[in-house]
Write a protein that holds these residues in place. Sequence first.
Motif: not given
Length: 325
Positions: A190-207
């Motif tokens: 989960e990130t602040t942006e819509p879910p996509s493959e970029l979520s894997l490299t997001a600097k701020n995320a909850t896994v």
Amino acid sequence: MYHTRKELAKYGMFDARTSMVMRRENCHDGYCCGLVRLYACMGLHRYNLLQGTNFELDYVRRYNMTLASPAATFYITLGATDPYSHKYLTFQTAVKEESCGVFVLTSYIARPRGTDCKVLEREFFRIGSFPECPNENPFGNRNRFYLVDESELQFNDWIRLYLELSVTKSDRSSKDHDLSNLKTVEVAIETTEPPSELSLTAKNATVYIRYTYFCEARCGKNFDHIAIVRRTFIERTGRFTLDGWNESSYILPEKTHLQNQTSEIVPEKGMSLSRKRRLSRRLVHKSWWLIMAVQCLQEPSSSSSKNKIHRISDQKVFPKKGIES
């Protein structure tokens, strides 16, 4: 013997000698305890995430560990190789345990040895609230969470690192844990942006990592758990933080839409007997007031029904064993 300013300027915290406030450990043949290897992988993961590289840990050469507090800071010197370009580098990384017995780790330094580190703004880090379990199942909503495919797990070994750190930090009885029985089942990000493959490299995320592990010593069966790990990076200070916790997967809601979910409180599996009894009493009280409210709605013009409810509320009379429907 304490370190002098001259020694620290010459050797730095990574190459400082053993003293009353620091202990130096040389890893013979690259072997060291499992906890230090995980910290080395965390520092290397910080560098890969920020620089877009893919270095993998080869071995840990040595590390210095502070002794002033049970929550130590580790200054680790390690060797890493890029599997695609076969480039080898010696890295230095520092990982700090912000508190003893909980999963809160910070890293400000992760660099090739000999590289100058940028001087960033200093900050006072204070432990805040831990990441919370969402009000819906993270593995059942693709509009909010990015669900990681099984093929992507092979190219994102940091997910396995997060899982092993969560399990290791939840058990401080040893620095060498047997993690071979851990098996990843599902992963959502989960990130602040819509879910996509970029979520894997997001600097701020909850896994969110759902996993199973086989515990032969306790009962000889598989346990189904979830690890929640939050990744945070502050550009202003360069602070990279991993914090989280793990719990039984029974805390997750069912994979249903919100409109199909009811507000009924259902006792979870694996809870203690005292907690189940408390939830059962709450269910009984809730059902009693619902029945009285329905009776009041069925006779809106009757003042006797309202007076009856008020009398019951004043006397605080509740059924002891249950309500007959």
